[in-house]
Design a protein around this motif. Sequence first.
Motif, PDB file in Angstrom:
ATOM      1  N   LEU A  30      -4.756 -85.547-117.584  1.00 53.52           N
ATOM      2  CA  LEU A  30      -4.466 -84.305-117.818  1.00 53.52           C
ATOM      3  C   LEU A  30      -2.958 -83.704-117.766  1.00 53.52           C
ATOM      4  O   LEU A  30      -2.801 -82.597-118.147  1.00 53.52           O
ATOM      5  N   HIS A  52      -7.732 -79.314-122.875  1.00 51.72           N
ATOM      6  CA  HIS A  52      -8.315 -79.852-121.347  1.00 51.72           C
ATOM      7  C   HIS A  52      -8.851 -78.536-120.792  1.00 51.72           C
ATOM      8  O   HIS A  52     -10.063 -79.116-119.774  1.00 51.72           O
ATOM      9  N   GLY A  78     -11.477 -85.475-114.097  1.00 56.65           N
ATOM     10  CA  GLY A  78     -11.515 -84.795-115.145  1.00 56.65           C
ATOM     11  C   GLY A  78     -12.938 -84.577-115.516  1.00 56.65           C
ATOM     12  O   GLY A  78     -13.418 -84.354-116.551  1.00 56.65           O
ATOM     13  N   ILE A 127      -6.209 -79.361-113.535  1.00 52.19           N
ATOM     14  CA  ILE A 127      -4.864 -79.641-114.379  1.00 52.19           C
ATOM     15  C   ILE A 127      -3.653 -79.376-113.611  1.00 52.19           C
ATOM     16  O   ILE A 127      -2.899 -80.157-113.924  1.00 52.19           O
TER      17      ILE A 127
END
Length: 457
Positions: A6, A14, A159, A301
């Motif tokens: 990210l 994202h 993620g 993130i």
Amino acid sequence: MKSIDLTQGDILKHIKRVSIPVSVGFLFNTLFNVVDTYYAGQLSSDALAGLSLSFPIFFIIIALSSGLGSGTTALASIALGKKDPKSFHMLARNALFLSLIVSIIISIFAPMITIPLFQLSGVSGVPLSLGVSYTNTIFYGSIFFILNFTLNGLLNAQGDTKSFRNFLIVGFFLNLILDPLFIYGWFGLPEFGVTGIAIATVFVQFIGTVYLTIRLIKSSEFVKEIYKTAKINFNIILAILKQGVPASLNMATIALGVFVINYFVVRYGGADAAAGFGAALRIEQLALLPALGLNVATLTIVGQNFGASQYDRIIEVRKKALLIGLSIMAVGIIVIYPLAPILVGLFSDNTNVVNYGSGYLRVEVFAFFTYIFLNINISLLQGIKKPFFAIVVGLFRQILPITLFYYLGTTLNMGVHGVWWGIVIINWLAVIIVLLYTSYELKKLKKVLSAPSLKAI
């Protein structure tokens, strides 16, 4: 499963990639709760009131679980942003160990305080006994709730928000079958009533623990050989607690806030008002689902980019997450305001319950934007290892109501409507405080990340 870097690529993509599975998952989690509320309402108004009043007490587990999970996500994201697999596995080992210890403590000691907590809310009789039975069963199964949030925290950092989404979707459909199975005693089982709702919930969480463990082991960042060499380390446990406890306390203050709200709601409107408020909360949770997805996206993130020392990307995450969240909330307000009586009526045919619940929703929509401002900024602060301010904001939001609700409800004779408007006023005051503090911390962070050394972080 391949993890997502990210620290590179388009921020908006994202955010969508991380937040959408979370929102979809929590949609089914909320529908899970809606099903529980529906069945409780079918049993009786007392059962619905007991389940509604159990929410702030049951929320103790959610607060602890979520705190450990988000603390794990933050630290694991930073480790991955620094490309440090050893730290990631040390964190995993210690986070899972800490989760086991916390769950054992809850299952032993929490049931001892259930009855006094219910009595403090002013409830008695049948709603009290039903609520206590439901809540204690949840406490006994707390190990699965806590492990699931921690396992998900390790996956989120990579993620992967799809695994938890998959569990929540399957859990919803399982619950559709298990609720009536345990409530009404199908296939020769005893009729557990409201307690059956809790038994079904614990069983679903157990299934989730098995599935998420498998997903973590199969993830690309998880290496068995490195994990086996990881040891229990007090400093790492302390670091997890430093990240997780503020988040847990912030959520615990939400439980305290709902407890305070329940007290004044029962005082001004009785059991029907409590039942209406409980039903309306389920609808509100559906409207706020995008905020939950954006919270996880922001934390994950920001955490990876903080580990990689990329200030501009942190700022970009904040701006875009806020823009998306506020846009979605605007749609939610437009839909919920006119449909409030119909939506609450899905849970009860009691006119008083519907009136109280729809009255709450039609005032609460004016606070919808506040949840976006508060949650995005608090998630950002946690992602840059500044989690403690969440406690300050949480206490402000939950202690001030004690005075404000009384002033609006009793002094100004607004009754239960004073409670509803009090929530709106407090939330907007909290937004002002959070925005000022976040701006201050971001200015400091910019200076630090511009310096040659990052040791000050």
